[in-house]
Design a protein around this motif. Sequence first.
Motif, PDB file in Angstrom:
ATOM      1  N   VAL A 192      17.650 -25.944 -32.617  1.00 40.03           N
ATOM      2  CA  VAL A 192      17.198 -25.635 -31.257  1.00 40.03           C
ATOM      3  C   VAL A 192      15.690 -25.401 -31.239  1.00 40.03           C
ATOM      4  CG1 VAL A 192      17.261 -23.840 -29.466  1.00 40.03           C
ATOM      5  CG2 VAL A 192      19.395 -24.705 -30.450  1.00 40.03           C
ATOM      6  N   TYR A 193      15.045 -25.939 -30.210  1.00 30.76           N
ATOM      7  CA  TYR A 193      13.647 -25.642 -29.900  1.00 30.76           C
ATOM      8  C   TYR A 193      13.626 -24.762 -28.655  1.00 30.76           C
ATOM      9  CZ  TYR A 193      10.995 -28.502 -33.184  1.00 30.76           C
ATOM     10  OH  TYR A 193      10.398 -28.993 -34.312  1.00 30.76           O
ATOM     11  N   LEU A 194      13.135 -23.543 -28.809  1.00 32.55           N
ATOM     12  CA  LEU A 194      13.030 -22.603 -27.689  1.00 32.55           C
ATOM     13  C   LEU A 194      11.695 -22.830 -27.001  1.00 32.55           C
ATOM     14  CD1 LEU A 194      13.947 -20.147 -26.026  1.00 32.55           C
ATOM     15  CD2 LEU A 194      12.906 -18.701 -27.810  1.00 32.55           C
ATOM     16  N   LYS A 195      11.745 -23.262 -25.739  1.00 31.64           N
ATOM     17  CA  LYS A 195      10.511 -23.626 -25.037  1.00 31.64           C
ATOM     18  C   LYS A 195       9.960 -22.458 -24.242  1.00 31.64           C
ATOM     19  CE  LYS A 195       8.113 -27.241 -22.643  1.00 31.64           C
ATOM     20  NZ  LYS A 195       8.126 -28.642 -22.205  1.00 31.64           N
ATOM     21  N   ILE A 196       8.689 -22.156 -24.501  1.00 33.26           N
ATOM     22  CA  ILE A 196       7.981 -21.095 -23.805  1.00 33.26           C
ATOM     23  C   ILE A 196       6.966 -21.715 -22.849  1.00 33.26           C
ATOM     24  CG2 ILE A 196       6.475 -19.087 -24.094  1.00 33.26           C
ATOM     25  CD1 ILE A 196       9.359 -18.719 -25.114  1.00 33.26           C
ATOM     26  N   ASN A 197       6.938 -21.220 -21.645  1.00 31.51           N
ATOM     27  CA  ASN A 197       5.999 -21.687 -20.622  1.00 31.51           C
ATOM     28  C   ASN A 197       4.666 -20.968 -20.814  1.00 31.51           C
ATOM     29  OD1 ASN A 197       4.587 -22.384 -18.328  1.00 31.51           O
ATOM     30  ND2 ASN A 197       5.909 -21.266 -16.915  1.00 31.51           N
ATOM     31  N   SER A 198       3.666 -21.707 -21.270  1.00 31.28           N
ATOM     32  CA  SER A 198       2.359 -21.091 -21.538  1.00 31.28           C
ATOM     33  C   SER A 198       1.299 -21.509 -20.517  1.00 31.28           C
ATOM     34  CB  SER A 198       1.896 -21.456 -22.948  1.00 31.28           C
ATOM     35  OG  SER A 198       1.779 -22.861 -23.100  1.00 31.28           O
ATOM     36  N   GLY A 199       1.741 -21.903 -19.329  1.00 30.11           N
ATOM     37  CA  GLY A 199       0.789 -22.218 -18.275  1.00 30.11           C
ATOM     38  C   GLY A 199       0.978 -23.559 -17.615  1.00 30.11           C
ATOM     39  N   MET A 200       1.788 -24.448 -18.199  1.00 36.43           N
ATOM     40  CA  MET A 200       2.078 -25.719 -17.550  1.00 36.43           C
ATOM     41  C   MET A 200       2.914 -25.527 -16.299  1.00 36.43           C
ATOM     42  SD  MET A 200       1.773 -29.102 -17.647  1.00 36.43           S
ATOM     43  CE  MET A 200       1.578 -29.850 -19.259  1.00 36.43           C
ATOM     44  N   ARG A 215       6.114 -26.052 -15.795  1.00 40.16           N
ATOM     45  CA  ARG A 215       7.152 -27.047 -15.541  1.00 40.16           C
ATOM     46  C   ARG A 215       8.473 -26.477 -16.063  1.00 40.16           C
ATOM     47  NH1 ARG A 215       4.782 -32.676 -17.850  1.00 40.16           N
ATOM     48  NH2 ARG A 215       5.303 -31.545 -19.761  1.00 40.16           N
ATOM     49  N   LEU A 216       8.636 -26.505 -17.374  1.00 37.03           N
ATOM     50  CA  LEU A 216       9.846 -25.989 -17.994  1.00 37.03           C
ATOM     51  C   LEU A 216       9.482 -24.872 -18.956  1.00 37.03           C
ATOM     52  CD1 LEU A 216      11.675 -29.342 -18.900  1.00 37.03           C
ATOM     53  CD2 LEU A 216      12.046 -27.905 -16.880  1.00 37.03           C
ATOM     54  N   GLY A 217      10.458 -24.023 -19.252  1.00 32.77           N
ATOM     55  CA  GLY A 217      10.248 -22.995 -20.266  1.00 32.77           C
ATOM     56  C   GLY A 217      10.362 -21.586 -19.729  1.00 32.77           C
ATOM     57  N   PHE A 218      10.592 -20.679 -20.667  1.00 32.95           N
ATOM     58  CA  PHE A 218      10.734 -19.265 -20.345  1.00 32.95           C
ATOM     59  C   PHE A 218       9.368 -18.578 -20.366  1.00 32.95           C
ATOM     60  CE2 PHE A 218      14.701 -20.581 -22.414  1.00 32.95           C
ATOM     61  CZ  PHE A 218      15.645 -20.158 -21.493  1.00 32.95           C
ATOM     62  N   LEU A 219       9.244 -17.486 -19.631  1.00 34.32           N
ATOM     63  CA  LEU A 219       8.012 -16.719 -19.653  1.00 34.32           C
ATOM     64  C   LEU A 219       7.773 -16.161 -21.051  1.00 34.32           C
ATOM     65  CD1 LEU A 219       8.323 -14.784 -16.275  1.00 34.32           C
ATOM     66  CD2 LEU A 219       6.842 -16.738 -16.792  1.00 34.32           C
ATOM     67  N   PRO A 220       6.518 -16.095 -21.474  1.00 30.64           N
ATOM     68  CA  PRO A 220       6.227 -15.643 -22.833  1.00 30.64           C
ATOM     69  C   PRO A 220       6.816 -14.281 -23.160  1.00 30.64           C
ATOM     70  CG  PRO A 220       4.270 -16.626 -21.865  1.00 30.64           C
ATOM     71  CD  PRO A 220       5.295 -16.540 -20.770  1.00 30.64           C
ATOM     72  N   GLU A 221       6.851 -13.384 -22.186  1.00 34.94           N
ATOM     73  CA  GLU A 221       7.349 -12.034 -22.462  1.00 34.94           C
ATOM     74  C   GLU A 221       8.839 -11.991 -22.796  1.00 34.94           C
ATOM     75  OE1 GLU A 221       6.419 -12.128 -17.915  1.00 34.94           O
ATOM     76  OE2 GLU A 221       5.558 -12.931 -19.778  1.00 34.94           O
ATOM     77  N   ARG A 222       9.541 -13.087 -22.570  1.00 38.06           N
ATOM     78  CA  ARG A 222      10.961 -13.138 -22.913  1.00 38.06           C
ATOM     79  C   ARG A 222      11.208 -13.725 -24.301  1.00 38.06           C
ATOM     80  NH1 ARG A 222      14.764 -15.891 -18.766  1.00 38.06           N
ATOM     81  NH2 ARG A 222      16.266 -14.815 -20.102  1.00 38.06           N
ATOM     82  N   THR A 228      13.072 -23.314 -33.688  1.00 36.55           N
ATOM     83  CA  THR A 228      11.626 -23.514 -33.659  1.00 36.55           C
ATOM     84  C   THR A 228      11.115 -23.082 -32.291  1.00 36.55           C
ATOM     85  OG1 THR A 228      11.760 -25.380 -35.198  1.00 36.55           O
ATOM     86  CG2 THR A 228       9.754 -25.220 -33.867  1.00 36.55           C
ATOM     87  N   LEU A 229       9.968 -22.431 -32.274  1.00 35.84           N
ATOM     88  CA  LEU A 229       9.327 -22.054 -31.020  1.00 35.84           C
ATOM     89  C   LEU A 229       8.464 -23.215 -30.540  1.00 35.84           C
ATOM     90  CD1 LEU A 229       8.933 -19.410 -29.205  1.00 35.84           C
ATOM     91  CD2 LEU A 229       6.671 -19.343 -30.262  1.00 35.84           C
ATOM     92  N   MET A 230       8.575 -23.538 -29.277  1.00 37.11           N
ATOM     93  CA  MET A 230       7.897 -24.713 -28.718  1.00 37.11           C
ATOM     94  C   MET A 230       7.155 -24.331 -27.442  1.00 37.11           C
ATOM     95  SD  MET A 230       9.866 -28.045 -27.208  1.00 37.11           S
ATOM     96  CE  MET A 230       9.032 -29.522 -26.672  1.00 37.11           C
ATOM     97  N   SER A 231       5.991 -24.955 -27.244  1.00 36.91           N
ATOM     98  CA  SER A 231       5.318 -24.870 -25.953  1.00 36.91           C
ATOM     99  C   SER A 231       4.558 -26.165 -25.745  1.00 36.91           C
ATOM    100  CB  SER A 231       4.381 -23.665 -25.886  1.00 36.91           C
ATOM    101  OG  SER A 231       3.959 -23.437 -24.548  1.00 36.91           O
ATOM    102  N   LEU A 247       3.619 -26.697 -31.181  1.00 44.82           N
ATOM    103  CA  LEU A 247       2.824 -26.465 -29.983  1.00 44.82           C
ATOM    104  C   LEU A 247       1.941 -27.644 -29.608  1.00 44.82           C
ATOM    105  CD1 LEU A 247       1.582 -22.858 -30.901  1.00 44.82           C
ATOM    106  CD2 LEU A 247       3.647 -23.480 -29.620  1.00 44.82           C
ATOM    107  N   ALA A 248       1.473 -28.397 -30.601  1.00 46.02           N
ATOM    108  CA  ALA A 248       0.385 -29.350 -30.381  1.00 46.02           C
ATOM    109  C   ALA A 248       0.873 -30.702 -29.872  1.00 46.02           C
ATOM    110  CB  ALA A 248      -0.400 -29.545 -31.677  1.00 46.02           C
ATOM    111  N   ASN A 249       0.374 -31.092 -28.697  1.00 43.82           N
ATOM    112  CA  ASN A 249       0.556 -32.443 -28.188  1.00 43.82           C
ATOM    113  C   ASN A 249      -0.556 -33.331 -28.751  1.00 43.82           C
ATOM    114  OD1 ASN A 249      -1.659 -31.450 -26.779  1.00 43.82           O
ATOM    115  ND2 ASN A 249      -0.674 -31.504 -24.779  1.00 43.82           N
ATOM    116  N   SER A 250      -0.745 -34.512 -28.191  1.00 38.45           N
ATOM    117  CA  SER A 250      -1.759 -35.430 -28.736  1.00 38.45           C
ATOM    118  C   SER A 250      -3.143 -34.805 -28.753  1.00 38.45           C
ATOM    119  CB  SER A 250      -1.794 -36.723 -27.916  1.00 38.45           C
ATOM    120  OG  SER A 250      -0.723 -37.572 -28.241  1.00 38.45           O
TER     121      SER A 250
END
Length: 356
Positions: A120-128, A130-137, A155-158, A189-192
């Motif tokens: 599983v990749y847990l997606k955190i919303n870091s300002g985009m 769109r998708l993902g949980f708030l960082p505080e969660r 894995t933690l994902m953003s 975390l890193a895109n292109s």
Amino acid sequence: MSRPVLASVDLHALRQNLQVVRRAAPGSRVWSVVKANAYGHGLDRVWRGLETTDGFAMLNLEEAILLRERGWKGPILLLEGFFHADELPLFDKYRLTTTVHSNWQLKALQDAQLHAPLDVYLKINSGMNRLGFLPERAQTLWQQLRGLKNVGDMTLMSHFAEAEKPDGIERAMTQILQATEGLACSRSLANSAATLWHPQSHGDWVRPGIILYGASPSGQWQDIATAGLKPVMTLSSEIIGVQTLKAGDRVGYGGRYTARGEQRIGIVATGYADGYPRHAPDGTPVLVDGVRTGTVGTVSMDMLAVDLTPCPQAGIGTPVELWGREIKIDDVAAAAGTVGYELMCALAPRVPVVTV
């Protein structure tokens, strides 16, 4: 004879671009992003050019299954996870890694009957936003997922919204680091753009997309001109007609372009039904017989016109590069007010594609 418009995909350039990514992010594993049918290049056509990658990342379950059926045994990440709970048996069968970005997915994972846990990749919303949980969660969710029998490696994902800017990830990185302090976890975390320009974000896995195909995440070719990346897709055609204009003659639908004096123009067998942008303005770069020139007039469904003044030797059958090795897709996209991503993905099914 078939219509001369043709797209080619350079697998050697694709492999070279993957090596550029590895040099840019030493120590990180690579998810090669092949969403949108490998950015319009054809997943079934190009995946073997990327078979030295560590994993493939995409959106569509059908494309993930295709890769498994073609023989890929390594990791496959679904970037938006499963869209419905009833897809989980297929994730189980084909051993796919799922992103989790919403509460309903947590519940579905908890309730599913699987043969083995899913990574599983847990997606955190870091300002985009769109998708993902708030960082505080992040901490609470991590522990919640860790407690589910259906969850394997995590894995933690953003995803960064402004990584093409020099300071574009600072706020997002601060949020992520603060929210996950003390949490021992793998990170992706890193895109292109972050892969090329923000090494502090690389972590365990990078997720290059557009740079694998030889275009810039900023939309400006000069930003990657020295990186060693090579264009993978070339769109080419031929001149099928020539007109000699006199001063005042207009060209194309709406007569947008007016000749200032005597001028030869070439009619190229490419139009918006092939994926060339209809809104490309006069002067959009094009290569005619190895000479750089520009378009004139409104792009039609099946044809466009180019100025032959710089290449007086050009005539019927002269080769034309719409984008590719010489005419960078970023330059065409910038002229048309869009991005290379869109042009790649817009390549029409009617255009024959060959690998080189």
